[in-house]
Design a protein around this motif. Structure first.
Motif, PDB file in Angstrom:
ATOM      1  N   PRO A 158       0.795  -1.238   0.000  1.00 48.93           N
ATOM      2  CA  PRO A 158       0.000   0.000   0.000  1.00 48.93           C
ATOM      3  C   PRO A 158       0.824   1.283   0.000  1.00 48.93           C
ATOM      4  O   PRO A 158       0.319   2.339  -0.375  1.00 48.93           O
ATOM      5  CB  PRO A 158      -0.831  -0.115   1.296  1.00 48.93           C
ATOM      6  N   HIS A 159       2.122   1.212   0.413  1.00 57.10           N
ATOM      7  CA  HIS A 159       2.864   2.467   0.592  1.00 57.10           C
ATOM      8  C   HIS A 159       3.485   3.035  -0.676  1.00 57.10           C
ATOM      9  O   HIS A 159       4.067   4.105  -0.642  1.00 57.10           O
ATOM     10  CB  HIS A 159       4.000   2.253   1.604  1.00 57.10           C
ATOM     11  N   LEU A 160       3.401   2.325  -1.781  1.00 56.12           N
ATOM     12  CA  LEU A 160       4.036   2.859  -2.993  1.00 56.12           C
ATOM     13  C   LEU A 160       3.336   4.139  -3.447  1.00 56.12           C
ATOM     14  O   LEU A 160       2.169   4.372  -3.131  1.00 56.12           O
ATOM     15  CB  LEU A 160       4.001   1.817  -4.120  1.00 56.12           C
ATOM     16  N   ASN A 161       4.075   4.916  -4.224  1.00 50.90           N
ATOM     17  CA  ASN A 161       3.559   6.209  -4.671  1.00 50.90           C
ATOM     18  C   ASN A 161       2.631   6.015  -5.877  1.00 50.90           C
ATOM     19  O   ASN A 161       3.071   6.019  -7.023  1.00 50.90           O
ATOM     20  CB  ASN A 161       4.750   7.102  -5.055  1.00 50.90           C
ATOM     21  N   TYR A 162       1.337   5.825  -5.599  1.00 51.63           N
ATOM     22  CA  TYR A 162       0.394   5.561  -6.682  1.00 51.63           C
ATOM     23  C   TYR A 162      -0.241   6.842  -7.240  1.00 51.63           C
ATOM     24  O   TYR A 162      -0.875   6.816  -8.277  1.00 51.63           O
ATOM     25  CB  TYR A 162      -0.730   4.635  -6.190  1.00 51.63           C
ATOM     26  N   ASN A 163      -0.050   7.962  -6.517  1.00 50.75           N
ATOM     27  CA  ASN A 163      -0.808   9.146  -6.913  1.00 50.75           C
ATOM     28  C   ASN A 163      -0.016  10.195  -7.689  1.00 50.75           C
ATOM     29  O   ASN A 163      -0.504  10.779  -8.625  1.00 50.75           O
ATOM     30  CB  ASN A 163      -1.408   9.814  -5.665  1.00 50.75           C
ATOM     31  N   HIS A 164       1.258  10.411  -7.258  1.00 44.90           N
ATOM     32  CA  HIS A 164       1.978  11.539  -7.867  1.00 44.90           C
ATOM     33  C   HIS A 164       3.308  11.107  -8.464  1.00 44.90           C
ATOM     34  O   HIS A 164       4.226  11.906  -8.568  1.00 44.90           O
ATOM     35  CB  HIS A 164       2.248  12.624  -6.817  1.00 44.90           C
ATOM     36  N   ARG A 166       6.331  10.322 -10.882  1.00 48.68           N
ATOM     37  CA  ARG A 166       6.711  10.883 -12.180  1.00 48.68           C
ATOM     38  C   ARG A 166       6.446   9.861 -13.279  1.00 48.68           C
ATOM     39  O   ARG A 166       5.997  10.198 -14.362  1.00 48.68           O
ATOM     40  CB  ARG A 166       8.193  11.253 -12.136  1.00 48.68           C
ATOM     41  N   PHE A 167       6.736   8.586 -12.987  1.00 48.02           N
ATOM     42  CA  PHE A 167       6.438   7.505 -13.925  1.00 48.02           C
ATOM     43  C   PHE A 167       5.352   6.652 -13.280  1.00 48.02           C
ATOM     44  O   PHE A 167       5.642   5.816 -12.422  1.00 48.02           O
ATOM     45  CB  PHE A 167       7.689   6.673 -14.192  1.00 48.02           C
ATOM     46  N   PRO A 168       4.105   6.864 -13.645  1.00 43.36           N
ATOM     47  CA  PRO A 168       2.999   6.183 -12.943  1.00 43.36           C
ATOM     48  C   PRO A 168       3.169   4.663 -12.989  1.00 43.36           C
ATOM     49  O   PRO A 168       3.575   4.101 -14.003  1.00 43.36           O
ATOM     50  CB  PRO A 168       1.764   6.621 -13.718  1.00 43.36           C
ATOM     51  N   ILE A 169       2.828   4.015 -11.873  1.00 43.47           N
ATOM     52  CA  ILE A 169       2.928   2.556 -11.790  1.00 43.47           C
ATOM     53  C   ILE A 169       1.660   1.961 -12.377  1.00 43.47           C
ATOM     54  O   ILE A 169       0.552   2.351 -11.995  1.00 43.47           O
ATOM     55  CB  ILE A 169       3.057   2.127 -10.311  1.00 43.47           C
ATOM     56  N   ILE A 170       1.808   0.991 -13.295  1.00 38.73           N
ATOM     57  CA  ILE A 170       0.575   0.388 -13.843  1.00 38.73           C
ATOM     58  C   ILE A 170       0.435  -1.087 -13.471  1.00 38.73           C
ATOM     59  O   ILE A 170      -0.574  -1.707 -13.749  1.00 38.73           O
ATOM     60  CB  ILE A 170       0.458   0.586 -15.373  1.00 38.73           C
ATOM     61  N   GLY A 171       1.429  -1.662 -12.839  1.00 44.55           N
ATOM     62  CA  GLY A 171       1.334  -3.068 -12.424  1.00 44.55           C
ATOM     63  C   GLY A 171       2.718  -3.604 -12.117  1.00 44.55           C
ATOM     64  O   GLY A 171       3.685  -2.837 -12.020  1.00 44.55           O
ATOM     65  N   ALA A 172       2.804  -4.929 -11.957  1.00 43.25           N
ATOM     66  CA  ALA A 172       4.109  -5.505 -11.606  1.00 43.25           C
ATOM     67  C   ALA A 172       4.195  -6.950 -12.067  1.00 43.25           C
ATOM     68  O   ALA A 172       3.192  -7.669 -12.096  1.00 43.25           O
ATOM     69  CB  ALA A 172       4.321  -5.440 -10.097  1.00 43.25           C
ATOM     70  N   ALA A 173       5.418  -7.355 -12.413  1.00 43.94           N
ATOM     71  CA  ALA A 173       5.722  -8.761 -12.667  1.00 43.94           C
ATOM     72  C   ALA A 173       6.359  -9.297 -11.392  1.00 43.94           C
ATOM     73  O   ALA A 173       7.262  -8.669 -10.842  1.00 43.94           O
ATOM     74  CB  ALA A 173       6.684  -8.889 -13.836  1.00 43.94           C
ATOM     75  N   VAL A 174       5.880 -10.440 -10.940  1.00 42.52           N
ATOM     76  CA  VAL A 174       6.269 -10.914  -9.601  1.00 42.52           C
ATOM     77  C   VAL A 174       6.804 -12.338  -9.679  1.00 42.52           C
ATOM     78  O   VAL A 174       6.201 -13.196 -10.336  1.00 42.52           O
ATOM     79  CB  VAL A 174       5.041 -10.886  -8.660  1.00 42.52           C
ATOM     80  N   ILE A 325       9.513   6.578  -5.187  1.00 42.83           N
ATOM     81  CA  ILE A 325       8.629   5.407  -5.185  1.00 42.83           C
ATOM     82  C   ILE A 325       7.990   5.181  -3.810  1.00 42.83           C
ATOM     83  O   ILE A 325       6.898   4.652  -3.697  1.00 42.83           O
ATOM     84  CB  ILE A 325       9.417   4.164  -5.667  1.00 42.83           C
ATOM     85  N   LEU A 326       8.705   5.602  -2.751  1.00 46.15           N
ATOM     86  CA  LEU A 326       8.185   5.439  -1.388  1.00 46.15           C
ATOM     87  C   LEU A 326       8.347   6.761  -0.641  1.00 46.15           C
ATOM     88  O   LEU A 326       9.225   6.923   0.214  1.00 46.15           O
ATOM     89  CB  LEU A 326       8.967   4.330  -0.653  1.00 46.15           C
ATOM     90  N   PRO A 327       7.506   7.753  -0.968  1.00 49.11           N
ATOM     91  CA  PRO A 327       7.674   9.072  -0.350  1.00 49.11           C
ATOM     92  C   PRO A 327       7.574   9.021   1.172  1.00 49.11           C
ATOM     93  O   PRO A 327       8.121   9.891   1.869  1.00 49.11           O
ATOM     94  CB  PRO A 327       6.541   9.909  -0.945  1.00 49.11           C
ATOM     95  N   CYS A 328       6.927   7.974   1.707  1.00 45.05           N
ATOM     96  CA  CYS A 328       6.788   7.874   3.165  1.00 45.05           C
ATOM     97  C   CYS A 328       8.150   7.703   3.851  1.00 45.05           C
ATOM     98  O   CYS A 328       8.256   7.864   5.064  1.00 45.05           O
ATOM     99  CB  CYS A 328       5.869   6.722   3.540  1.00 45.05           C
ATOM    100  N   LEU A 329       9.217   7.405   3.067  1.00 43.53           N
ATOM    101  CA  LEU A 329      10.541   7.229   3.685  1.00 43.53           C
ATOM    102  C   LEU A 329      11.358   8.522   3.686  1.00 43.53           C
ATOM    103  O   LEU A 329      12.516   8.520   4.108  1.00 43.53           O
ATOM    104  CB  LEU A 329      11.333   6.153   2.931  1.00 43.53           C
TER     105      LEU A 329
END
Ligand SMILES: Cc1cc2nc3c(=O)[nH]c(=O)nc-3n(C[C@H](O)[C@H](O)[C@H](O)COP(=O)(O)OP(=O)(O)OC[C@H]3O[C@@H](n4cnc5c(N)ncnc54)[C@H](O)[C@@H]3O)c2cc1C
Length: 421
Positions: A158-164, A166-174, A325-329
């Motif tokens: 949940p903590h990733l930067n989904y809102n602002h 610069r390169f919006p995240i659209i998904g992930a390969a895991v 990517i993690l502005p909370c840090l």
């Protein structure tokens, strides 16, 4: 030597933890060995272990100029994965991951392998398509891979930067089976395992020269005297070109660059997975250690060097990647940063191969990724030294691949950091 078990830990508790054995001996060098491995990093120690375990080899020494595990072994960010696509490379890293999955049992030493998942973010449909090709191929060839859409990603991290961003995240390969292990424990576990098989691990013993006769190395000059050898394996990471020159073989297609790693002050658990992203010139990976520190890193320094220390421009670069990517840090304090000597090959792939000298073998060119390769690297290097021919899996990991145009890694990015983004 004590075999570790719940009972042995309990018993040691009864005596106030005072009766633990030494985990490996501190022997004097003998005048001659059948096999000498230079470098007591992860690859050198794993090679010695598998030489004994898989091939029954005896009379082996590992020579280390400092203390064991004091090179890149003790400096890396410990990411383990096998999400490669090309034939040969895929099988090699998948074999490595399978060995990791049983390593603590095999070594009877807890290497703290935590399969917490490796999450590669993507930021464009084109990147998603490329990842789909790679991860589908992984699944078709017996590995694991998943795609997380934005909803799943938000739920898991949940903590990733989904809102602002610069390169919006659209998904992930895991890759769910990927993760981290404790680097010191891996070095110590292999050292203990090798020592149990009679391998002499000789620390503070720098190789300073090689004597050749009839196309072979006959002895090594070391800071603790001359040592006769029947076979020699080099596993010295960022010092590979130096040892290559000592063997009188000229230049290797390897440059030595620095890679830094960073750890923050400990914070409460907030990131369960390894998260990576690479876009727009950024290259970044982060995980949280068991002690709570955020462990992260980025690109190489932009110059060649043998100095094992960090510098401030990279602190800024990697901190920017973190907060993007993690502005909370952003207000978490950096605790430490350090650097290791990377043996960057021209195509970003390793060498496990014979050399122009009949009894000299090379293990090098691990670039950013040699930690995860440790078990398979030791496994196949031991096999090469014992049988004097490469296993087909590492057939392309040789020095002539450039003239054949053999491509090992899909990106083929060598020492230029700008090509790693
Ligand atoms: C900051 C950083 C982060 C990394 N992150 C990751 C990661 O997340 N995942 C991953 O897979 N890989 C990672 N790596 C890469 C990985 O750590 C290396 O590829 C790998 O450790 C190299 O193999 P090694 O352990 O054998 O090398 P080392 O531990 O460097 O071992 C080589 C040894 O050779 C010794 N030596 C050198 N010259 C001589 C001599 N003349 N005589 C005797 N001994 C000598 C050195 O002292 C050293 O101990 C990272 C590396 C760094 C630096």
């Amino acid at each position: 030597m004590t075999r570790f078990s719940a009972w042995s830990v309990f018993k040691a508790g009864l005596s106030g933890q005072k009766n633990w054995d030494r985990q490996w001996r501190d022997p004097e060098p003998r005048p001659e060995y059948d096999v000498v491995i230079v470098g007591a990093g992860l690859h050198g120690l794993a090679t010695a272990y598998y030489l004994g375990k898989n091939h029954g080899a005896k009379n082996i020494a590992v020579l280390e100029k400092g203390w064991l595990g004091g090179g890149n072994a003790g400096r890396n960010t410990t990411i383990i994965r096998s999400n490669y696509m090309m034939p040969g490379n895929r099988q090699f890293y998948e074999h490595s991951l399978k060995l990791w999955e049983n390593l603590s049992h095999d070594l009877n030493y807890n290497v703290m392998f935590s399969q917490r998942a490796h999450v590669s973010l993507f930021h464009s449909p084109a990147a998603r398509d490329a990842a789909a090709r790679r991860y589908n191929l992984m699944r078709l060839t017996g590995s694991d891979g998943e795609f997380w859409d934005l909803a799943r990603l938000k739920k898991e991290i949940p903590h990733l930067n989904y809102n602002h961003a610069r390169f919006p995240i659209i998904g992930a390969a895991v890759q769910p089976r990927a993760g981290n292990a404790r680097h010191d424990a891996v070095a110590w576990g292999y050292a203990r395992g090798a020592d149990r098989q009679g391998v002499d691990i000789i620390q503070n013993c720098e190789v300073t020269g090689m004597e050749r006769e009839g196309g072979k190395v006959v002895s090594l000059q070391t800071s603790r005297g001359s040592i006769g050898v029947k076979k020699v394996g080099l596993a010295v990471a960022g010092n590979s070109s130096r040892l290559w020159q000592m063997a009188g073989l000229g230049r290797l297609p390897i440059e030595t660059h620095l890679l830094q790693a960073f750890v923050s002050e400990p914070i409460k658990p907030m990131l369960d997975q390894v998260v990576v992203y690479g876009v727009g010139g950024a290259h970044f990976y982060i995980s949280q250690s068991d002690k709570g520190g955020m462990v992260f890193g980025g690109d190489l320094d932009w110059y060649k060097s043998y100095a094992q220390r960090g510098n401030l421009p990279l602190v800024q670069d990697v901190s920017e990647c973190t907060t993007a990517i993690l502005p909370c840090l952003s207000r978490v304090r950096l605790l430490r940063h350090w650097a290791g000597l990377m043996d960057m090959s021209m195509d970003g792939s390793p060498f496990i191969c014979k050399t122009p000298l009949g009894n000299l073998y090379l293990n090098a060119g691990w670039n950013y990724g040699g930690f995860k390769a440790t078990p398979a690297s030791g496994w196949y290097f031991a096999d090469l030294i014992a049988n004097d021919r490469p296993d087909p899996t590492i057939g392309h990991f040789d020095l002539n691949r450039f003239s054949r145009g053999a491509n090992i890694d899909e990106r083929g990015a060598g020492p230029d950091p700008k090509l790693h983004g």
